[in-house]
Design an enzyme around this catalytic site. Structure first.
Site, PDB file in Angstrom:
ATOM      1  N   ASN A  91       0.875  -1.184   0.000  1.00 16.50           N
ATOM      2  CA  ASN A  91       0.000   0.000   0.000  1.00 16.50           C
ATOM      3  C   ASN A  91       0.904   1.224   0.000  1.00 16.50           C
ATOM      4  OD1 ASN A  91      -1.860   2.018   0.389  1.00 16.50           O
ATOM      5  ND2 ASN A  91      -2.233   1.535   2.553  1.00 16.50           N
ATOM      6  N   TRP A  92       0.993   1.844  -1.163  1.00 20.41           N
ATOM      7  CA  TRP A  92       1.906   2.986  -1.286  1.00 20.41           C
ATOM      8  C   TRP A  92       1.339   4.258  -0.662  1.00 20.41           C
ATOM      9  CZ3 TRP A  92       4.216   3.143  -6.938  1.00 20.41           C
ATOM     10  CH2 TRP A  92       5.085   2.055  -7.098  1.00 20.41           C
ATOM     11  N   LYS A  93       0.052   4.250  -0.337  1.00 20.17           N
ATOM     12  CA  LYS A  93      -0.614   5.455   0.170  1.00 20.17           C
ATOM     13  C   LYS A  93      -0.385   6.614  -0.825  1.00 20.17           C
ATOM     14  CE  LYS A  93       0.308   3.623   4.708  1.00 20.17           C
ATOM     15  NZ  LYS A  93       0.068   3.731   6.116  1.00 20.17           N
ATOM     16  N   GLU A 105      -7.014   4.646   7.633  1.00 26.75           N
ATOM     17  CA  GLU A 105      -6.780   6.068   7.330  1.00 26.75           C
ATOM     18  C   GLU A 105      -7.997   6.675   6.639  1.00 26.75           C
ATOM     19  OE1 GLU A 105      -3.048   5.663   5.261  1.00 26.75           O
ATOM     20  OE2 GLU A 105      -2.076   5.053   7.129  1.00 26.75           O
ATOM     21  N   GLY A 146       2.043   2.125  10.579  1.00 25.33           N
ATOM     22  CA  GLY A 146       2.981   3.238  10.416  1.00 25.33           C
ATOM     23  C   GLY A 146       3.648   3.674  11.709  1.00 25.33           C
ATOM     24  N   SER A 165       3.138  -2.269  10.263  1.00 22.41           N
ATOM     25  CA  SER A 165       4.590  -2.238  10.481  1.00 22.41           C
ATOM     26  C   SER A 165       5.272  -3.572  10.150  1.00 22.41           C
ATOM     27  CB  SER A 165       4.898  -1.800  11.916  1.00 22.41           C
ATOM     28  OG  SER A 165       4.418  -0.476  12.135  1.00 22.41           O
ATOM     29  N   GLY A 222       2.611  -1.280   4.219  1.00 24.34           N
ATOM     30  CA  GLY A 222       2.667   0.133   3.873  1.00 24.34           C
ATOM     31  C   GLY A 222       4.089   0.584   3.609  1.00 24.34           C
ATOM     32  N   GLU A 261      -5.676  -5.184  10.356  1.00 19.05           N
ATOM     33  CA  GLU A 261      -4.705  -4.119  10.569  1.00 19.05           C
ATOM     34  C   GLU A 261      -5.010  -3.385  11.878  1.00 19.05           C
ATOM     35  OE1 GLU A 261      -2.608  -2.895   6.737  1.00 19.05           O
ATOM     36  OE2 GLU A 261      -4.297  -1.553   7.003  1.00 19.05           O
ATOM     37  N   HIS A 295      -9.559   1.146   4.549  1.00 21.12           N
ATOM     38  CA  HIS A 295      -8.310   1.331   5.300  1.00 21.12           C
ATOM     39  C   HIS A 295      -8.591   2.270   6.474  1.00 21.12           C
ATOM     40  CE1 HIS A 295      -4.215   2.523   6.280  1.00 21.12           C
ATOM     41  NE2 HIS A 295      -3.822   1.447   5.614  1.00 21.12           N
TER      42      HIS A 295
HETATM   43  C1  PEP Z   1      -0.880   0.093   5.753  1.00 22.31           C
HETATM   44  O1  PEP Z   1      -0.768   1.180   5.211  1.00 22.31           O
HETATM   45  O2  PEP Z   1      -1.850  -0.612   5.521  1.00 22.31           O
HETATM   46  C2  PEP Z   1       0.163  -0.336   6.688  1.00 22.31           C
HETATM   47  C3  PEP Z   1       0.018  -1.478   7.287  1.00 22.31           C
HETATM   48  O3  PEP Z   1       1.224   0.520   6.851  1.00 22.31           O
HETATM   49  P1  PEP Z   1       2.618   0.151   7.558  1.00 22.31           P
HETATM   50  O4  PEP Z   1       3.083  -1.166   6.992  1.00 22.31           O
HETATM   51  O5  PEP Z   1       3.532   1.270   7.205  1.00 22.31           O
HETATM   52  O6  PEP Z   1       2.354   0.045   9.023  1.00 22.31           O
END
Ligand code: PEP
Length: 252
Positions: A9-11, A96, A172, A212, A233, A166, A94
């Site tokens: 997931n590049w966001k 976010e 993050g 993470s 992410g 998640e 998600h």
């Molecule tokens: C995500 O954006 O879904 C995510 C899990 O981010 P990260 O791996 O950076 O925690």
């Protein structure tokens, strides 16, 4: 046997040209044998990245989709549009988007239903906040989110669904869930799926862990019986993403 899925997931990162430069720099190191690898990129990078990935088995996905086919929804992208672009996956719900853009369990469900109708695989995100975990409410939260998200999903479409567990506190933050926390939550989600669709179908639905994930912790997380890969992410935008992908073979 479920096929591992590693979804990046590049966001909101990389301009289209930077995105192409990045995939060109990593694609030859990504091992897609016996696993699915998907890069969920910003809309404007979907076609350039897809073109750059021609000749590989790495797929692209979107990070959201609207719940109508077309109409007066300025700024939105419909599942029909993604389907025509041959984009097979889309992240839905998600945290976010739930936190910063008012996404609700209801709209997550509408998006998932519409995505499935157009043949897309929705990667549906669920997970508890730190406060909810500390209050021992993780299972209640997951039960509600999964029930809402899958409302009216037809049995014959269920296998296309992917659930990403998640925990919000792990996204993050560098605070990865312990392997046991992640497996316990994913095993609970499997039970919910069995209740909803019956065991034969539920055993085919992939459940990912996200929060993470790094090249260091991926192999242990992905080796758990109910964790079928990861939604990744930050680590999916790093040159070492191939190491996370490599960890996705641990359960063969
Ligand atoms: C995500 O954006 O879904 C995510 C899990 O981010 P990260 O791996 O950076 O925690």
């Amino acid at each position: 046997m479920r096929k591992m899925l590693i979804a990046g997931n590049w966001k909101m990162n990389f301009t289209p040209s930077n995105a192409v430069g990045f995939v060109n720099s990593i694609k030859s190191n990504i091992d897609t044998a016996k696993r699915d690898v998907v890069l969920c990129v910003p809309y404007v990078a979907l076609q350039p990245v897809k073109d750059a990935l021609k000749g590989t088995n790495i797929q692209v996905g979107a990070q959201n989709v609207h719940y109508m086919d077309d109409g007066a929804y300025t700024g939105e992208i419909s599942p029909a549009m993604l389907n025509e672009m041959k984009v097979p996956y889309v992240i839905i719900g998600h945290s976010e988007r739930r936190e910063k853009f008012g996404e609700s369990d209801t709209t997550v469900n509408l998006r998932a239903l519409r995505a499935l109708k157009h043949g897309l695989s929705p990667i549906i995100c669920v997970g508890e906040s730190q406060k909810q975990r500390l209050a021992n409410r993780t299972e209640d939260v997951l039960r509600k989110q999964v029930a809402f998200a899958l409302d009216e999903v037809k049995d014959e479409r269920a296998e296309k669904v992917v659930i990403a567990y998640e925990p919000i506190w792990a996204i993050g933050t560098g605070m990865t869930a312990t392997t046991k926390q992640a497996e316990d939550a994913c095993a609970f989600i499997r039970i919910l799926l069995i209740e909803r669709f019956g065991a034969p179908t539920a055993e085919k639905i992939r459940i990912l862990y996200g929060g993470s994930v790094t090249p260091t912790n991926a192999a242990e997380l992905f080796s758990q019986p109910n964790i079928d890969g990861g939604l990744v992410g930050g680590a999916s935008t790093a040159p070492t993403f191939d190491q996370v992908v490599k960890a996705g073979l641990c359960c063969e």
